[in-house]
Design a protein around this motif. Structure first.
Motif, PDB file in Angstrom:
ATOM      1  N   THR B 173       0.973  -1.060  -0.011  1.00  0.00           N
ATOM      2  CA  THR B 173      -0.325   0.488   0.395  1.00  0.00           C
ATOM      3  C   THR B 173       1.053   1.365   0.174  1.00  0.00           C
ATOM      4  OG1 THR B 173      -2.293  -1.073   1.237  1.00  0.00           O
ATOM      5  CG2 THR B 173      -1.725   1.134   1.318  1.00  0.00           C
ATOM      6  N   TYR B 174       0.243   2.482  -0.985  1.00  0.00           N
ATOM      7  CA  TYR B 174       0.959   3.474  -0.775  1.00  0.00           C
ATOM      8  C   TYR B 174       0.819   4.515  -0.260  1.00  0.00           C
ATOM      9  CZ  TYR B 174       0.062   4.608  -5.843  1.00  0.00           C
ATOM     10  OH  TYR B 174      -1.362   5.368  -5.927  1.00  0.00           O
ATOM     11  N   ARG B 175       1.372   5.279   0.374  1.00  0.00           N
ATOM     12  CA  ARG B 175       0.535   7.093   0.796  1.00  0.00           C
ATOM     13  C   ARG B 175       1.061   7.982   0.556  1.00  0.00           C
ATOM     14  NH1 ARG B 175       0.488   7.405   6.450  1.00  0.00           N
ATOM     15  NH2 ARG B 175       2.690   8.958   6.453  1.00  0.00           N
ATOM     16  N   LEU B 176       0.092   8.741  -0.405  1.00  0.00           N
ATOM     17  CA  LEU B 176       1.133  10.156  -0.911  1.00  0.00           C
ATOM     18  C   LEU B 176       0.053  11.138   0.155  1.00  0.00           C
ATOM     19  CD1 LEU B 176       0.850   9.841  -4.398  1.00  0.00           C
ATOM     20  CD2 LEU B 176       2.760   9.265  -3.142  1.00  0.00           C
ATOM     21  N   GLU B 177       0.599  12.245   0.544  1.00  0.00           N
ATOM     22  CA  GLU B 177       0.654  13.480   2.132  1.00  0.00           C
ATOM     23  C   GLU B 177       1.264  14.313   1.359  1.00  0.00           C
ATOM     24  OE1 GLU B 177       0.794  11.887   6.074  1.00  0.00           O
ATOM     25  OE2 GLU B 177      -0.350  13.692   6.194  1.00  0.00           O
ATOM     26  N   LEU B 178      -0.303  15.201   1.676  1.00  0.00           N
ATOM     27  CA  LEU B 178      -0.245  16.873   1.171  1.00  0.00           C
ATOM     28  C   LEU B 178      -0.004  18.045   2.671  1.00  0.00           C
ATOM     29  CD1 LEU B 178      -1.576  17.254  -2.073  1.00  0.00           C
ATOM     30  CD2 LEU B 178       1.001  17.079  -2.494  1.00  0.00           C
ATOM     31  N   ASN B 179       0.580  18.294   2.613  1.00  0.00           N
ATOM     32  CA  ASN B 179       0.072  19.394   4.238  1.00  0.00           C
ATOM     33  C   ASN B 179       0.908  19.810   4.378  1.00  0.00           C
ATOM     34  OD1 ASN B 179      -0.466  19.273   7.045  1.00  0.00           O
ATOM     35  ND2 ASN B 179       0.766  17.543   7.852  1.00  0.00           N
ATOM     36  N   ARG B 180      -0.551  21.402   4.038  1.00  0.00           N
ATOM     37  CA  ARG B 180       0.088  23.017   4.131  1.00  0.00           C
ATOM     38  C   ARG B 180      -1.043  23.986   4.637  1.00  0.00           C
ATOM     39  NH1 ARG B 180       1.948  27.124   0.783  1.00  0.00           N
ATOM     40  NH2 ARG B 180       3.412  27.957   1.792  1.00  0.00           N
ATOM     41  N   ASN B 181      -0.326  24.869   5.379  1.00  0.00           N
ATOM     42  CA  ASN B 181      -1.859  26.195   5.611  1.00  0.00           C
ATOM     43  C   ASN B 181      -3.105  25.202   6.304  1.00  0.00           C
ATOM     44  OD1 ASN B 181      -0.620  27.983   4.417  1.00  0.00           O
ATOM     45  ND2 ASN B 181      -1.204  28.019   2.015  1.00  0.00           N
ATOM     46  N   GLN B 182      -3.263  24.669   7.053  1.00  0.00           N
ATOM     47  CA  GLN B 182      -4.093  23.901   7.871  1.00  0.00           C
ATOM     48  C   GLN B 182      -5.364  23.022   6.776  1.00  0.00           C
ATOM     49  OE1 GLN B 182      -5.326  28.040   9.751  1.00  0.00           O
ATOM     50  NE2 GLN B 182      -5.320  27.111  11.504  1.00  0.00           N
ATOM     51  N   ARG B 183      -4.335  22.295   5.895  1.00  0.00           N
ATOM     52  CA  ARG B 183      -4.811  21.290   5.221  1.00  0.00           C
ATOM     53  C   ARG B 183      -4.390  20.295   4.680  1.00  0.00           C
ATOM     54  NH1 ARG B 183      -5.844  27.045   3.685  1.00  0.00           N
ATOM     55  NH2 ARG B 183      -7.817  26.970   3.316  1.00  0.00           N
ATOM     56  N   ARG B 184      -4.813  19.521   5.089  1.00  0.00           N
ATOM     57  CA  ARG B 184      -4.652  17.657   4.406  1.00  0.00           C
ATOM     58  C   ARG B 184      -4.890  17.037   3.215  1.00  0.00           C
ATOM     59  NH1 ARG B 184      -1.356  15.067   9.523  1.00  0.00           N
ATOM     60  NH2 ARG B 184      -1.421  16.341  10.219  1.00  0.00           N
ATOM     61  N   LEU B 185      -4.565  16.438   3.087  1.00  0.00           N
ATOM     62  CA  LEU B 185      -4.710  15.643   1.857  1.00  0.00           C
ATOM     63  C   LEU B 185      -4.026  14.395   1.302  1.00  0.00           C
ATOM     64  CD1 LEU B 185      -6.964  15.865  -0.521  1.00  0.00           C
ATOM     65  CD2 LEU B 185      -5.097  15.751  -2.427  1.00  0.00           C
ATOM     66  N   LYS B 186      -4.630  13.029   2.040  1.00  0.00           N
ATOM     67  CA  LYS B 186      -4.257  11.993   1.733  1.00  0.00           C
ATOM     68  C   LYS B 186      -4.776  10.780   0.519  1.00  0.00           C
ATOM     69  CE  LYS B 186      -3.100  11.648   6.355  1.00  0.00           C
ATOM     70  NZ  LYS B 186      -3.339  10.650   8.018  1.00  0.00           N
ATOM     71  N   TRP B 187      -4.229   9.873  -0.167  1.00  0.00           N
ATOM     72  CA  TRP B 187      -4.432   9.181  -1.330  1.00  0.00           C
ATOM     73  C   TRP B 187      -3.876   8.177  -0.645  1.00  0.00           C
ATOM     74  CZ3 TRP B 187      -8.046   7.223  -4.584  1.00  0.00           C
ATOM     75  CH2 TRP B 187      -7.250   6.616  -5.627  1.00  0.00           C
ATOM     76  N   GLU B 188      -4.335   6.813  -0.198  1.00  0.00           N
ATOM     77  CA  GLU B 188      -3.493   5.988   0.189  1.00  0.00           C
ATOM     78  C   GLU B 188      -4.866   4.634  -0.920  1.00  0.00           C
ATOM     79  OE1 GLU B 188      -3.554   5.301   5.008  1.00  0.00           O
ATOM     80  OE2 GLU B 188      -4.362   3.497   3.812  1.00  0.00           O
ATOM     81  N   ALA B 189      -3.572   3.775  -1.955  1.00  0.00           N
ATOM     82  CA  ALA B 189      -3.976   2.857  -2.498  1.00  0.00           C
ATOM     83  C   ALA B 189      -3.205   1.539  -3.454  1.00  0.00           C
ATOM     84  CB  ALA B 189      -4.293   3.442  -3.671  1.00  0.00           C
ATOM     85  N   THR B 190      -3.434   0.472  -3.361  1.00  0.00           N
ATOM     86  CA  THR B 190      -2.308  -0.446  -3.597  1.00  0.00           C
ATOM     87  C   THR B 190      -1.731   0.005  -4.881  1.00  0.00           C
ATOM     88  OG1 THR B 190      -4.063  -2.281  -3.050  1.00  0.00           O
ATOM     89  CG2 THR B 190      -2.156  -2.267  -4.658  1.00  0.00           C
ATOM     90  N   PRO B 191      -0.101   0.120  -5.006  1.00  0.00           N
ATOM     91  CA  PRO B 191       0.764   0.136  -6.252  1.00  0.00           C
ATOM     92  C   PRO B 191       0.283  -0.178  -7.516  1.00  0.00           C
ATOM     93  CG  PRO B 191       1.531  -0.665  -5.314  1.00  0.00           C
ATOM     94  CD  PRO B 191       0.803  -0.390  -3.794  1.00  0.00           C
ATOM     95  N   ARG B 192       0.153   0.337  -9.031  1.00  0.00           N
ATOM     96  CA  ARG B 192      -0.248  -0.475  -9.849  1.00  0.00           C
ATOM     97  C   ARG B 192       1.442  -1.006 -10.829  1.00  0.00           C
ATOM     98  NH1 ARG B 192      -5.576   1.712 -11.116  1.00  0.00           N
ATOM     99  NH2 ARG B 192      -5.244   0.627 -13.716  1.00  0.00           N
ATOM    100  N   SER B 193       1.387  -1.892 -11.267  1.00  0.00           N
ATOM    101  CA  SER B 193       2.470  -2.650 -11.535  1.00  0.00           C
ATOM    102  C   SER B 193       2.604  -1.808 -12.727  1.00  0.00           C
ATOM    103  CB  SER B 193       2.153  -4.033 -12.262  1.00  0.00           C
ATOM    104  OG  SER B 193       2.980  -4.021 -12.843  1.00  0.00           O
ATOM    105  N   ILE B 194       4.483  -1.789 -12.547  1.00  0.00           N
ATOM    106  CA  ILE B 194       4.756  -1.390 -14.100  1.00  0.00           C
ATOM    107  C   ILE B 194       4.116  -1.590 -15.285  1.00  0.00           C
ATOM    108  CG2 ILE B 194       6.665  -1.805 -14.245  1.00  0.00           C
ATOM    109  CD1 ILE B 194       8.570   0.887 -14.318  1.00  0.00           C
ATOM    110  N   LEU B 195       3.839  -2.820 -15.079  1.00  0.00           N
ATOM    111  CA  LEU B 195       3.845  -3.867 -16.539  1.00  0.00           C
ATOM    112  C   LEU B 195       2.414  -2.937 -16.971  1.00  0.00           C
ATOM    113  CD1 LEU B 195       4.475  -7.058 -15.975  1.00  0.00           C
ATOM    114  CD2 LEU B 195       5.990  -5.675 -17.006  1.00  0.00           C
TER     115      LEU B 195
END
Lengths: 242, 242
Positions: B173-195
């Protein structure tokens, strides 16, 4: 024979309702979490000119006169903040909640964490899904809107507004969470005051934004479940580092 | 006089560099987190026809011939998966990483949690920011792309691909997180294969999607910091409830 057919129909309906409720409950994990099924409302009118006035709102909850109220009026009065209608009502901030409940029939829910289940996501834009949420001694308005910012490309925008002043709003953090199909999307922010215009929050894109494809990934049979949590504000950890 | 002016200029440059590094470090909370400054690359070519072939990829890492390889070829070979170039290279999955490093000069970082700092977010679309991330015994490719899905409205798309098969990808599972200006956005998902093709993941919108206005809210002086974390997969709590 007709009697038996009708009985069979009623039993089928009951099974369907039970299934819908079960689906709504299982979308989010917390067993005791309140699930609120919210039906869509077609917006009768968007009134951008009303927002221009709202932008000048002051900390005291005083709004300049609405464009549809040219007469001299009490500066302590707030125009109706319901984003659905261009409503001529205005009143003090304290009675906005009862106006929204009584006139616009917006439901109010109690609890720190609830699940907002918006139905019929396929309906064409513009469409709104709205509830009030009572929590931590305050009332909040949750607005989910389907809107075409770019023609032919509807998007979903979700935000939470405090029915209170901007200073009061700064004391809270709200979280919207989508969780389905091994994907999770969380948006956390300080709620905006209802004295600011919901239309401008959405047009600025300062809210949870979903493309149609992402909304479909998070939807279950045309319904989108959004987990909502409200907490008292704390400085975000990264910013505390500064 | 010229010598002193040049010395003063050099001192100013050093102060500026130090300030940029400090800013990059304070964006995310974890003190020991590695911050990687990633410069943009203008995509030389998008090759959607290559993706159509990639869609038919099998679990064995076998891809059908590329449109630019009409000759008979070894079905065990994988075409170059670098999204930046229409690269004629192909090789076994095990040597993709060294090809990306050596030919496309893509950096590789170690660590379970890193901060990806994409600079020059204002550059016009199409632009890509890419790194490889080595973690939990595997290599991942992080792609941030600025692209105009709707003409005149650039958006940012971020996704993580495993340099491995779809079955291997399902373990993470990978997580991408943005956090600034009293805002936070998180995306979590299963990575896709490079194929699978990164272009199709982005065109499907099955990734973190940011409108320009939201990207600006999360940016600091034209740079966007994305916190990245990779974990071994566990069933999301809500789905475990089913």
């Amino acid at each position: 024979m007709l009697f038996f057919t009708q009985c069979f129909g009623a039993v089928l309906d009951l099974i369907h309702l039970r299934f819908q409720h079960y689906k709504a409950k299982r979308v989010f994990s917390a067993a005791g979490q309140l699930v609120c099924v919210v039906n869509p409302t077609h917006s009768l009118k968007y009134a951008p000119t009303r927002c221009a006035a709202a932008q000048a709102s002051t900390e005291q909850g005083i709004l300049p006169p609405c464009h549809h109220h040219e007469a001299v009026h009490d500066p302590q009065l707030v125009p109706c903040t319901c984003p659905l209608f261009s409503c001529p009502w205005e009143g003090h901030l304290e009675v906005v909640v009862s106006h929204l409940r009584q006139t616009h029939r917006i439901s109010i829910l109690q609890g720190a964490e609830i699940v907002f289940l918006a139905t019929d996501m396929h309906l064409p834009a513009p469409t709104d899904w709205i509830i009030m949420h009572s929590c931590l001694g305050h009332q909040f308005l949750l607005v989910l809107r389907k809107q075409e910012k770019y023609e032919g490309h509807p998007q979903f925008f979700a935000t939470m507004m405090l029915i209170g002043t901007p200073t009061q709003a700064n004391n809270f953090t709200y979280r919207l969470e989508l969780n389905r199909n091994q994907r999770r999307l969380k948006w956390e922010a300080t709620p905006r005051s209802i004295l600011e215009c919901v239309d401008s929050v959405i047009s600025d894109g300062d809210c949870l934004v979903l493309n149609t494809s992402l909304a479909q990934l998070f939807s279950d049979n045309g319904s989108l479940a959004i987990g909502i949590a409200i907490t008292t504000s704390k400085v975000h950890s990264s910013e505390a580092e500064m």
